[in-house]
Scaffold this motif. Structure first.
Motif, PDB file in Angstrom:
ATOM      1  N   PRO A 328     -71.970  55.249 -19.345  1.00  0.00           N
ATOM      2  CA  PRO A 328     -70.849  55.816 -18.582  1.00  0.00           C
ATOM      3  C   PRO A 328     -69.718  56.305 -19.483  1.00  0.00           C
ATOM      4  O   PRO A 328     -69.092  57.326 -19.189  1.00  0.00           O
ATOM      5  CB  PRO A 328     -70.394  54.653 -17.719  1.00  0.00           C
ATOM      6  CG  PRO A 328     -71.574  53.777 -17.567  1.00  0.00           C
ATOM      7  CD  PRO A 328     -72.369  53.930 -18.821  1.00  0.00           C
ATOM      8  N   ALA A 329     -69.499  55.590 -20.600  1.00  0.00           N
ATOM      9  CA  ALA A 329     -68.385  55.978 -21.466  1.00  0.00           C
ATOM     10  C   ALA A 329     -68.584  57.384 -22.025  1.00  0.00           C
ATOM     11  O   ALA A 329     -67.614  58.132 -22.190  1.00  0.00           O
ATOM     12  CB  ALA A 329     -68.245  54.968 -22.604  1.00  0.00           C
ATOM     13  N   LEU A 332     -67.491  59.869 -19.424  1.00  0.00           N
ATOM     14  CA  LEU A 332     -66.037  59.836 -19.294  1.00  0.00           C
ATOM     15  C   LEU A 332     -65.363  60.592 -20.429  1.00  0.00           C
ATOM     16  O   LEU A 332     -64.408  61.333 -20.221  1.00  0.00           O
ATOM     17  CB  LEU A 332     -65.570  58.377 -19.300  1.00  0.00           C
ATOM     18  CG  LEU A 332     -64.757  57.934 -18.097  1.00  0.00           C
ATOM     19  CD1 LEU A 332     -65.541  58.150 -16.823  1.00  0.00           C
ATOM     20  CD2 LEU A 332     -64.391  56.468 -18.243  1.00  0.00           C
ATOM     21  N   GLY A 347     -67.379  50.246  -6.208  1.00  0.00           N
ATOM     22  CA  GLY A 347     -66.192  51.006  -6.575  1.00  0.00           C
ATOM     23  C   GLY A 347     -64.975  50.177  -6.915  1.00  0.00           C
ATOM     24  O   GLY A 347     -64.289  50.448  -7.888  1.00  0.00           O
ATOM     25  N   LEU A 348     -64.708  49.149  -6.102  1.00  0.00           N
ATOM     26  CA  LEU A 348     -63.442  48.443  -6.257  1.00  0.00           C
ATOM     27  C   LEU A 348     -63.646  46.938  -6.334  1.00  0.00           C
ATOM     28  O   LEU A 348     -64.569  46.404  -5.726  1.00  0.00           O
ATOM     29  CB  LEU A 348     -62.526  48.755  -5.059  1.00  0.00           C
ATOM     30  CG  LEU A 348     -62.099  50.213  -4.903  1.00  0.00           C
ATOM     31  CD1 LEU A 348     -61.427  50.429  -3.561  1.00  0.00           C
ATOM     32  CD2 LEU A 348     -61.177  50.628  -6.035  1.00  0.00           C
ATOM     33  N   GLU A 356     -54.809  46.600 -11.154  1.00  0.00           N
ATOM     34  CA  GLU A 356     -55.974  46.322 -11.976  1.00  0.00           C
ATOM     35  C   GLU A 356     -57.116  47.278 -11.653  1.00  0.00           C
ATOM     36  O   GLU A 356     -57.847  47.710 -12.531  1.00  0.00           O
ATOM     37  CB  GLU A 356     -56.467  44.881 -11.758  1.00  0.00           C
ATOM     38  CG  GLU A 356     -55.585  43.819 -12.343  1.00  0.00           C
ATOM     39  CD  GLU A 356     -54.590  43.288 -11.331  1.00  0.00           C
ATOM     40  OE1 GLU A 356     -54.164  44.071 -10.458  1.00  0.00           O
ATOM     41  OE2 GLU A 356     -54.234  42.094 -11.416  1.00  0.00           O
ATOM     42  N   LEU A 360     -58.802  50.179 -14.324  1.00  0.00           N
ATOM     43  CA  LEU A 360     -59.941  49.484 -14.937  1.00  0.00           C
ATOM     44  C   LEU A 360     -60.828  50.408 -15.774  1.00  0.00           C
ATOM     45  O   LEU A 360     -61.247  50.060 -16.877  1.00  0.00           O
ATOM     46  CB  LEU A 360     -60.777  48.787 -13.852  1.00  0.00           C
ATOM     47  CG  LEU A 360     -61.979  48.005 -14.364  1.00  0.00           C
ATOM     48  CD1 LEU A 360     -61.551  46.903 -15.314  1.00  0.00           C
ATOM     49  CD2 LEU A 360     -62.770  47.420 -13.206  1.00  0.00           C
ATOM     50  N   ALA A 361     -61.120  51.601 -15.251  1.00  0.00           N
ATOM     51  CA  ALA A 361     -62.073  52.462 -15.940  1.00  0.00           C
ATOM     52  C   ALA A 361     -61.435  53.217 -17.091  1.00  0.00           C
ATOM     53  O   ALA A 361     -62.126  53.851 -17.880  1.00  0.00           O
ATOM     54  CB  ALA A 361     -62.701  53.439 -14.953  1.00  0.00           C
ATOM     55  N   LEU A 363     -58.750  51.876 -19.195  1.00  0.00           N
ATOM     56  CA  LEU A 363     -57.787  50.969 -19.826  1.00  0.00           C
ATOM     57  C   LEU A 363     -57.395  51.406 -21.227  1.00  0.00           C
ATOM     58  O   LEU A 363     -56.295  51.118 -21.683  1.00  0.00           O
ATOM     59  CB  LEU A 363     -58.369  49.552 -19.888  1.00  0.00           C
ATOM     60  CG  LEU A 363     -58.140  48.683 -18.655  1.00  0.00           C
ATOM     61  CD1 LEU A 363     -58.806  47.341 -18.852  1.00  0.00           C
ATOM     62  CD2 LEU A 363     -56.657  48.497 -18.407  1.00  0.00           C
ATOM     63  N   ALA A 364     -58.313  52.100 -21.887  1.00  0.00           N
ATOM     64  CA  ALA A 364     -58.032  52.492 -23.265  1.00  0.00           C
ATOM     65  C   ALA A 364     -56.754  53.318 -23.343  1.00  0.00           C
ATOM     66  O   ALA A 364     -56.055  53.310 -24.354  1.00  0.00           O
ATOM     67  CB  ALA A 364     -59.217  53.278 -23.827  1.00  0.00           C
ATOM     68  N   LYS A 412     -58.406  56.193  -8.839  1.00  0.00           N
ATOM     69  CA  LYS A 412     -58.960  55.513 -10.002  1.00  0.00           C
ATOM     70  C   LYS A 412     -59.817  56.445 -10.839  1.00  0.00           C
ATOM     71  O   LYS A 412     -59.683  56.476 -12.066  1.00  0.00           O
ATOM     72  CB  LYS A 412     -59.786  54.319  -9.516  1.00  0.00           C
ATOM     73  CG  LYS A 412     -60.590  53.639 -10.590  1.00  0.00           C
ATOM     74  CD  LYS A 412     -61.396  52.489  -9.996  1.00  0.00           C
ATOM     75  CE  LYS A 412     -62.471  52.046 -10.957  1.00  0.00           C
ATOM     76  NZ  LYS A 412     -63.304  50.978 -10.393  1.00  0.00           N
TER      77      LYS A 412
ATOM     78  N   ARG B 202     -57.790  44.834 -23.231  1.00  0.00           N
ATOM     79  CA  ARG B 202     -58.881  45.370 -22.430  1.00  0.00           C
ATOM     80  C   ARG B 202     -59.973  44.328 -22.195  1.00  0.00           C
ATOM     81  O   ARG B 202     -60.521  44.216 -21.111  1.00  0.00           O
ATOM     82  CB  ARG B 202     -59.496  46.557 -23.178  1.00  0.00           C
ATOM     83  CG  ARG B 202     -59.620  47.791 -22.368  1.00  0.00           C
ATOM     84  CD  ARG B 202     -60.023  48.947 -23.250  1.00  0.00           C
ATOM     85  NE  ARG B 202     -59.021  49.201 -24.271  1.00  0.00           N
ATOM     86  CZ  ARG B 202     -59.267  49.880 -25.390  1.00  0.00           C
ATOM     87  NH1 ARG B 202     -60.476  50.344 -25.632  1.00  0.00           N
ATOM     88  NH2 ARG B 202     -58.310  50.086 -26.267  1.00  0.00           N
ATOM     89  N   SER B 220     -67.317  51.194 -13.509  1.00  0.00           N
ATOM     90  CA  SER B 220     -65.972  51.472 -14.011  1.00  0.00           C
ATOM     91  C   SER B 220     -65.976  51.537 -15.536  1.00  0.00           C
ATOM     92  O   SER B 220     -64.986  51.213 -16.166  1.00  0.00           O
ATOM     93  CB  SER B 220     -64.989  50.410 -13.541  1.00  0.00           C
ATOM     94  OG  SER B 220     -65.010  50.300 -12.155  1.00  0.00           O
ATOM     95  N   ASN B 221     -67.101  51.915 -16.097  1.00  0.00           N
ATOM     96  CA  ASN B 221     -67.119  52.146 -17.533  1.00  0.00           C
ATOM     97  C   ASN B 221     -66.932  50.862 -18.341  1.00  0.00           C
ATOM     98  O   ASN B 221     -66.389  50.880 -19.431  1.00  0.00           O
ATOM     99  CB  ASN B 221     -66.032  53.173 -17.888  1.00  0.00           C
ATOM    100  CG  ASN B 221     -66.127  53.612 -19.325  1.00  0.00           C
ATOM    101  OD1 ASN B 221     -67.217  53.632 -19.888  1.00  0.00           O
ATOM    102  ND2 ASN B 221     -65.000  53.932 -19.924  1.00  0.00           N
TER     103      ASN B 221
END
Lengths: 505, 333, 315
Positions: A328-329, A332, A347-348, A356, A360-361, A363-364, A412, B202, B220-221
């Motif tokens: 997934p990264a 993204l 999803g949540l 939060e 979440l997806a 955060l970086a 999100k 994180r 969510s990665n």
């Protein structure tokens, strides 16, 4: 259906219901007659669920009466409701996942022979109920192994086993395919013929017209309109629900510039066992519909594309540049995001707050040491931009309504700053007002140059929103429909695999 | 920002005051009780003793907080500590003729402990994430393995550090800076690092997300498997750190070293308010939990309140009470 | 299924065959608790050592040794020995008396020679030979030594073992022996025969009491923890620590004239070796070995320490 001179089986009289200081029902009157199907419609938050829970004995009204056969009653527990022949089927199923179908159907009222369970008889009867709802499930199967629609059927089989006089269903078709919904309606028809009173809620006005005898519309904790389903148009229903005209549910399609750059090009995408040889391209500013029956591999193909499940592709280009997406990264990083169809399970985090969940997806973006102030700013921004209505800023996401959850989920996925958005069933189970907001938002994104893939089972949504439609069938792209040709007929033909024959003929 | 949501009571999520205060109040109550029972309870020496002996379980429990928050469990830490202690002693004794007594041999021992802890944690994590075996089963298995390995290494008896070495190494447990002994300093550092990691970074969020819903985390990665693996590896390293502090105290390891440490660590984590099934964890709460457990023992030793036969019962009651305190407050709000 | 059955049949045939071949050897089963603490470790060592030695001396004897980590496992071990090894004698050190009594009785009823070691069964007369440790004696010898060392009395603290009948007998023996000597027990807690636990308990004793004249640690493992706690506290009021069991490190300190460890009291793990040897003698000769054989606890002092020092034993 002549119900005027008969006593209703079940009714609410001037029912008020408060939670703490907040009153959510302001004097609701509702009648339910034997042999009648009543549809209760309204936006999320209108009070439908609370009204149903009062009816079924799940919750006691703060004031007012619940009457069974004209006599006021007070259910002290759910069990009393069931004794009176009232069965409520929840939207979130009330099944023990690790038990078998048969054990669930007879849960709490197991048949016995002497001290031992009469398993043969229970199995026989379960098979009988399942056959009545045309559900091809082994009574010995574990509920956890069933699909959502099969679970719905098991719930109905369970209600049959309880000889319900009144069957109350909260959005029974939300998780069903069209075909399964038709089977459900046949069963509802049969129950109606036997004299059972049925009450259900739905956001799909088409099926309300199809199956209901009468419609009650709720808005802001009150019943604002009741009437015969036959004499109310879908537009009228929607207008009564929202309180304003919603004939412009779908935003206008501005048409795509001929020189719009290609944002995403996929060649030969394979998701083992689910989808094969998927080719697609998406232009900036385009909303591409991805239609097909449930189980045609749409969701799986898109999840594979985004690295959420194992997949292979001959070539994927984003913005003209070849990319590899393994996890997934990777997706993204390239500005490709996927909005899942299952907001509650995928999803949540329902037990966490909005902040939060929102970040979440991505955060970086908030630094090695998470900058909570920045997160709060982002949440304020999201609440404003997506019009998220939560009672409190620190509310648990699980306590938000479906529509607000969906808006938060959308916020999100937008957090990571994507260019390409794949939205899977973006309006499942949410009210018409919120739907309108989401449609407008997606169209606005497209106008700003985003590329959007819309995966949906709702034909009207695909038709109303898409600039171009790809139809999947049995894991492959079965056809493409563009511009004026986008219509139910063309899409269904591709989905059912009859298009080629029709064209050839 | 107006109306409430449909059907939902206006409950919302208030910060449960007792959920946060519960463990702290329990700790304060214990301290007051201890001080009232015996004046030497608050003496510098006793406070140092209690904190220093809490350090082993405490350091391990900080790691356990992450494992549990991410939805896992590790029953092997007590045996792992015994095994690492035994290994460390064997290696140091074996290296004595070449290295002699001095700083290098101590550093060698520490490196052995950290590496062995990391490898043991990675092994647990690998079996749980990559092979997908239940954490309970995997760590129950490794618990038995490490326990018998140390018995085997010690030939059924006790492994003892060479006397000269022990004298040289001893200050690592008993000395410190400015009157604060090393185990307390290391414990404090681990706690601060853990609190920052859990609340501010994180990794902590990813642990909580993984523990509350693996699917959502995946969508969510969040690399769920890597997050889990990292929690076990981190716990392993912390077991190594705890062992580095443990060995200089008595200079020995045997089959009875670290027995039931895993349960004490898990109990401390839960008393502190971390949810056993995962999804929510707090490191500072774990510290309170560890201190509560140590203080109970300490107070019972300092007084003649109850028959020593009942020590276990008192501990059990207080553990359950501490958890009920939190639960009830959550239900009320 | 049928494969499995064939295999089982084959395996059974094989067992019967080996049983037939092995008919001229006599099998002695030895069942003891696993080496989970120092004393048990020593006991395991002595058992193995005795078996190795006796197998050479008596070629016609065959030994089966099994170690169990709880009473249930020990019962299983014994049942397996009877069922698959056809033992002629059983040497058992019961994990606990109660749960082992009935299973051992049924072994004895089948005609197998039974030797019980250390802990007695809860019913008398089952065993042919009982090699017993002397727990009240252990406490008494310790108490008498304390009284002798502290003619003017004084304050002592006591660390007890895991709460069991053994521990109670020892403590009672000790208390009887110091009665009237002016020695007062100002603190008594369980250190569970564990070094770490006894370290913590001793630290707390030191916090609680300003003046402690001596410590009865009652076990050498616990004495290790006690000594570490005293050393760390820097206190010099404690004159000596008395352990027990005869751990080699402690015996060595006695030998070296360490003033903190002036003596030790035996409760020799080698009693298992004595029991195995007596059983072997009983099976191979006509010497009378049945009855009860008590191994008394002896005070180890610098004068006699050498004869209780086994450098190769792990304990």
């Amino acid at each position: 259906m002549t119900q005027t001179d008969r006593t209703p089986v079940l009714s609410l009289r001037d029912v008020h219901k408060s939670f703490g200081p907040v009153e959510v029902l302001h004097g609701v009157d509702l009648d339910l007659h034997a042999g009648e199907v009543l549809a209760l419609i309204g936006e999320n938050g209108a009070g439908k669920s609370t009204a149903m829970k009062c009816l079924a004995g799940y919750q006691a009204p703060t004031s007012g009466e619940v009457r069974v056969d004209g006599t006021p009653v007070r259910f002290s527990s759910l069990h009393d409701g069931e004794l009176a022949g009232i069965v409520l089927i929840h939207q979130e199923f009330n099944l023990a996942e690790q038990l078998t179908v048969e054990q669930n159907v007879f849960l709490g009222r197991e048949l016995r022979r002497g001290p031992l369970l009469d398993r043969a008889e229970m199995r026989r009867r379960t098979a009988d109920y399942l056959a009545r709802v045309k559900c091809d499930v082994d009574p010995g199967a574990r509920v956890a192994s069933l699909s959502n629609s099969q679970k719905q059927m098991v719930e109905i089989a369970k209600a049959l086993g309880r000889d319900a006089r009144v069957l109350v269903m909260d959005e029974p078709t939300a998780v069903l395919t069209r075909r399964e919904a038709d089977i459900l309606f046949e069963q509802v028809d049969a129950l109606r013929a036997e004299g059972t009173a049925v009450l259900f809620t739905s956001h799909k006005l088409g099926e309300v017209k199809q199956i209901a005898d009468r419609v009650a519309v709720m808005r802001d904790g009150e019943v604002v309109r009741t009437g015969d389903a036959a004499r109310m148009s879908e537009d009228e229903m929607a207008t009564a629900m929202v309180g304003r005209d919603v004939s412009d549910l779908y935003p206008a399609k501005p048409g795509l510039a001929a020189d719009a750059p290609i944002l995403l090009r996929v060649e030969g995408l394979d998701v083992p066992g689910q989808a094969h040889g998927i080719d697609l391209q998406l232009r900036a500013g385009e909303i591409l519909g991805l239609a097909g029956l449930v189980g045609s591999g749409r969701t799986e193909a898109m999840e594979g594309l985004c690295g959420l499940r194992p997949a292979r592709a001959r070539r994927i280009e984003i913005g003209g540049e070849e990319v590899r997406i393994r996890k997934p990264a990777d997706a993204l990083d390239k500005g490709l995001v996927y909005l899942t169809e299952d907001r509650k399970l995928k999803g949540l985090l329902l037990g966490k707050g909005m902040r939060e969940n929102l970040t979440l997806a991505s955060l970086a973006r908030y630094g090695t040491f998470i900058d909570r102030d920045a997160e709060d700013v982002a949440l304020t921004e999201a609440i404003r931009e997506f019009d998220i209505r939560a009672g409190r800023r620190d509310a648990l996401v699980g306590n938000l309504s479906g529509g607000n959850q969906q808006k938060l989920l959308l916020a999100k996925v937008m957090q990571s700053g994507p260019r390409i958005l794949i939205v899977d069933e973006p309006t499942r189970g949410i009210d018409i007002g919120t739907k309108q907001q989401i449609y407008a938002y997606l169209r606005r994104l497209a106008a700003e140059g985003y590329g959007i893939v819309l995966v949906s089972s709702e034909m009207q949504e695909i038709i109303g929103l898409s600039d171009r439609v790809l139809v999947m069938r049995q894991g492959r792209i079965a056809g493409e429909v563009t511009g004026e040709a986008i219509g139910e007929d063309a899409i269904v033909r591709h989905a059912m695999g009859v298009a080629a024959r029709v064209e050839a003929a | 920002m107006t109306s409430t949501t449909e059907g939902a009571p206006t409950r919302g999520w208030k910060l449960p005051p007792m959920g946060v205060l519960g463990p702290i109040l329990a700790l304060i109550a214990l301290i007051v009780l201890g001080a009232a029972m015996n004046p030497s309870f608050l003496a510098y020496a006793n406070i140092t003793n209690v904190l220093a002996r809490s350090a082993f379980i405490g350091i391990i429990a900080v790691g356990m907080t992450f494992v549990i928050t991410a939805g896992g469990l590790d029953l092997s830490v007590g045996s792992m500590a015994a095994f690492i202690a035994g290994l460390m002693i064997l290696v140091m004794n074996a290296a004595l003729p070449t290295l002699g007594v001095g700083v290098p041999i101590i550093l060698l021992g520490m490196a052995v402990a950290l590496v062995a802890g990391l490898l043991a944690g990675l092994l647990n994590g690998f079996l749980i994430t990559t092979l997908g075996i239940e954490a309970f089963i995997v760590t129950l298995g490794t618990m038995g393995i490490y326990r018998s390995l140390v018995t085997w290494l010690a030939d059924g008896g006790t492994l003892s550090l060479d006397f000269g070495l022990r004298t040289f190494y001893r200050p690592v447990y008993f000395d410190g800076i400015l009157g604060v002994s090393w185990p307390i300093i290391v414990f404090a550092l681990v706690v601060i690092a853990g609190e920052v990691l859990m609340g501010r970074m994180r990794f902590g969020r990813h642990c909580a997300a993984t523990g509350s819903n693996e699917q959502v985390a995946h969508y969510s990665n969040v690399d769920v498997n890597r997050t889990r693996l990292a929690t076990y590896a981190m716990l392993g390293v912390l077991v190594g750190v705890a062992t580095i502090m443990y060995v200089p105290r008595l200079g020995s390891a045997s089959a009875s070293t670290g027995v039931l440490w895993e349960l004490e660590a898990i109990a401390a984590v839960i008393i502190g308010g971390t949810v056993l099934k995962g999804g929510f964890g707090r490191v500072w709460g774990t510290v309170i939990g560890v201190l509560i457990l140590s203080l109970i023992d300490n107070i019972l030793n300092l007084t003649d309140l109850v028959s020593p036969y009942l020590n276990g019962a008192i501990q059990g009651v207080i553990i359950i009470l501490a958890v009920i305190l939190q639960r009830e407050s959550r239900a009320k709000d | 299924m049928s494969y499995l059955r064939t295999f089982l049949a084959g395996a059974t045939a094989l067992t019967v065959a080996t049983g037939a071949f092995a008919q001229d050897t006599t099998v002695i089963g030895v069942s003891i608790p696993a080496a989970t603490h120092g004393w048990a470790g020593g006991m395991n060592y002595h058992a193995q050592e005795a078996i190795d030695r006796l197998e050479e001396v008596y070629p016609e004897l065959d030994f089966v040794l099994s170690t169990a980590s709880d009473p249930g496992a020990q019962v299983n071990d014994i049942e397996d020995m009877v069922a698959t090894r056809n033992i002629s004698a059983l040497v058992v050190l019961p994990f606990e008396s109660e749960p082992l009594t009935a299973p051992v009785q049924s072994v004895a009823d089948s005609g197998v020679w039974v030797t019980v070691v250390d802990r007695g069964l809860s019913q008398e007369g089952i065993e042919d030979l009982y090699v017993a440790g002397d727990n009240p004696g252990f406490g008494r010898v310790s108490g008498e030594y304390m009284a002798e060392m502290m003619p003017d009395g004084g304050n002592i603290v006591v660390l007890r073992g895991i709460p069991t009948a053994i521990d109670n007998e020892r403590v009672e023996g000790f208390q009887e022996a110091i009665e009237g000597s002016g020695i007062e027990i100002i603190g008594m807690e369980h250190g569970n025969w564990n070094r770490d636990d006894s370290f913590n308990v001793m630290q707390d004793f030191l916090s609680r009491h300003d003046q402690i004249d001596a410590v009865w640690a009652s076990d050498d493992d616990m004495a290790v923890g006690v000594l570490a706690a005293i050393e760390a506290s820097g206190r010099d009021d404690i004159q000596f620590v008395l352990g027990g069991a005869g751990m080699k490190e402690m015996v060595q300190r006695v030998m070296d004239g360490d003033t903190m460890i002036p003596a030790d009291v035996t409760y020799p793990p080698s009693m298992i070796a004595t029991a195995i040897e007596m059983t072997a003698v009983g099976l191979t000769s006509s010497a009378p070995v049945s009855g009860t054989f008590t191994i008394g606890s002896v005070l180890i002092t610098p004068e006699n320490a050498e004869q209780y020092y086994f450098p190769d034993s792990p304990f």
